[in-house]
Design a protein around this motif. Structure first.
Motif, PDB file in Angstrom:
ATOM      1  N   PHE A 134       0.833  -1.203   0.000  1.00  0.00           N
ATOM      2  CA  PHE A 134       0.000   0.000   0.000  1.00  0.00           C
ATOM      3  C   PHE A 134       0.869   1.256   0.000  1.00  0.00           C
ATOM      4  N   LEU A 135       1.875   1.265   0.859  1.00  0.00           N
ATOM      5  CA  LEU A 135       2.743   2.443   0.968  1.00  0.00           C
ATOM      6  C   LEU A 135       3.562   2.640  -0.304  1.00  0.00           C
ATOM      7  N   GLU A 136       4.009   1.538  -0.909  1.00  0.00           N
ATOM      8  CA  GLU A 136       4.732   1.635  -2.176  1.00  0.00           C
ATOM      9  C   GLU A 136       3.838   2.236  -3.258  1.00  0.00           C
ATOM     10  N   ALA A 137       2.587   1.773  -3.303  1.00  0.00           N
ATOM     11  CA  ALA A 137       1.651   2.299  -4.298  1.00  0.00           C
ATOM     12  C   ALA A 137       1.371   3.777  -4.046  1.00  0.00           C
ATOM     13  N   ALA A 138       1.233   4.151  -2.756  1.00  0.00           N
ATOM     14  CA  ALA A 138       0.981   5.562  -2.430  1.00  0.00           C
ATOM     15  C   ALA A 138       2.163   6.432  -2.841  1.00  0.00           C
ATOM     16  N   ARG A 139       3.360   5.919  -2.696  1.00  0.00           N
ATOM     17  CA  ARG A 139       4.534   6.706  -3.094  1.00  0.00           C
ATOM     18  C   ARG A 139       4.610   6.847  -4.609  1.00  0.00           C
ATOM     19  N   GLU A 140       4.273   5.789  -5.317  1.00  0.00           N
ATOM     20  CA  GLU A 140       4.298   5.873  -6.778  1.00  0.00           C
ATOM     21  C   GLU A 140       3.254   6.871  -7.287  1.00  0.00           C
ATOM     22  N   ILE A 141       2.089   6.900  -6.627  1.00  0.00           N
ATOM     23  CA  ILE A 141       1.008   7.772  -7.086  1.00  0.00           C
ATOM     24  C   ILE A 141       1.237   9.219  -6.658  1.00  0.00           C
ATOM     25  N   ASN A 142       1.652   9.424  -5.398  1.00  0.00           N
ATOM     26  CA  ASN A 142       1.728  10.774  -4.843  1.00  0.00           C
ATOM     27  C   ASN A 142       3.145  11.254  -4.552  1.00  0.00           C
ATOM     28  N   GLY A 143       4.138  10.460  -4.914  1.00  0.00           N
ATOM     29  CA  GLY A 143       5.503  10.825  -4.545  1.00  0.00           C
ATOM     30  C   GLY A 143       6.198  11.754  -5.524  1.00  0.00           C
ATOM     31  N   ASN A 144       5.597  11.991  -6.688  1.00  0.00           N
ATOM     32  CA  ASN A 144       6.244  12.864  -7.676  1.00  0.00           C
ATOM     33  C   ASN A 144       6.070  14.337  -7.297  1.00  0.00           C
ATOM     34  N   LYS A 145       6.920  15.150  -7.884  1.00  0.00           N
ATOM     35  CA  LYS A 145       6.837  16.596  -7.644  1.00  0.00           C
ATOM     36  C   LYS A 145       5.554  17.150  -8.267  1.00  0.00           C
ATOM     37  N   SER A 146       4.898  18.029  -7.515  1.00  0.00           N
ATOM     38  CA  SER A 146       3.696  18.686  -8.029  1.00  0.00           C
ATOM     39  C   SER A 146       3.793  20.175  -7.711  1.00  0.00           C
ATOM     40  N   TYR A 147       2.758  20.910  -8.045  1.00  0.00           N
ATOM     41  CA  TYR A 147       2.794  22.362  -7.846  1.00  0.00           C
ATOM     42  C   TYR A 147       2.956  22.720  -6.361  1.00  0.00           C
TER      43      TYR A 147
END
Length: 256
Positions: A91-104
């Motif tokens: 779950f945590l790996e998936a959350a990092r892949e989805i929300n771990g990228n740079k955003s505004y």
């Protein structure tokens, strides 16, 4: 909103979403600042304060022409405390892949993070935040990495108990031989003390035979092969006492 039928709208969406971008680019619509954003985030832990700097939307046109304070919602990933630890890591790996990228509004790697403290943090999540992804998962398939990691923690207490035993196995026989030699040393020391106190020149042959018997015992024992250096040292000490008896160097004797 665009037709002017309503005066305001609160939009819960990402900055890059089509709806948000459409409204931001509409010159007839302006983004309002949440003047009490800091108060909301302090009182309601599921809110976070974010800000849009001056010119943050368009530097050339300086849009907006002043800093704007906003509030954003946090998404909580809640689990049943019976959920298998391996699934928690996924779950945590998936959350990092989805929300771990740079955003505004977020830097790279800023999410997932433990921000809303209303719910307790699981042990697996705490380890994930402190250490990151388990090392084996970086090089092996998930099922194999998970199996090896669980086996490691299962066998670690056994290894801690077994290590001293395994380490002592090669030296066990040597230590046993040294113990046997030490017992003869004690016997030799007792013999010498008694002989010094009660020496009788007429019994010199009897004393020497006792020493010879000690030497024969040590030569026939396994200690002669397993602890050679200690064995020769003991024989040298026996020989020293034997010579002292023959020369009567340290023994007074009983005369007249």
């Amino acid at each position: 909103m665009e037709r002017g039928e309503i005066d305001a709208v609160i939009l819960v969406d990402g900055f890059d979403s089509p709806n948000a971008q459409r409204l931001i680019k509409n010159p007839g619509i302006k983004l309002a600042s949440f003047t009490r954003a800091d108060a909301y985030t302090r009182l309601l832990p599921y809110f976070e304060e974010v800000s849009v700097p001056m010119g943050g939307f368009d530097l050339g046109k300086n849009i907006p022409d002043h800093p704007i304070e906003l509030i954003s919602t946090t998404t909580n990933l809640l689990i049943d405390n019976r959920l298998h630890p391996a699934i928690q890591v996924l779950f945590l790996e998936a959350a990092r892949e989805i929300n771990g990228n740079k955003s505004y509004f977020a830097k790279a790697g800023e999410f997932p993070a433990y921000m809303n403290t209303e719910a307790p943090l699981s042990a697996e999540a705490n380890f994930f935040y402190e250490k990151g992804t388990p090392t084996l998962m970086k090089y092996l398939p998930f099922w194999l990495a998970e199996f090896l990691e669980r086996m490691f923690f299962l066998l670690l207490p056994f290894a801690a108990f077994a290590y001293p035993v395994i380490k002592s196995i090669p030296t066990y026989r040597t230590n046993l031989a040294k113990k046997q030699i030490n017992s003869i040393y004690k016997e030799l020391d007792k013999f010498e003390r008694n002989t010094i106190e009660t020496f009788d020149p007429a019994r010199r042959g009897e004393y020497i035979e006792v020493l010879n018997e000690m030497e024969r015992r040590i030569l026939k024992s396994k200690a002669a092969k397993l602890a050679t250096a200690e064995c020769y040292s003991l024989r040298s000490n026996i020989e020293f006492i034997r010579n002292a008896l023959e020369k009567q160097v340290i023994y007074k004797g009983r005369e007249g």
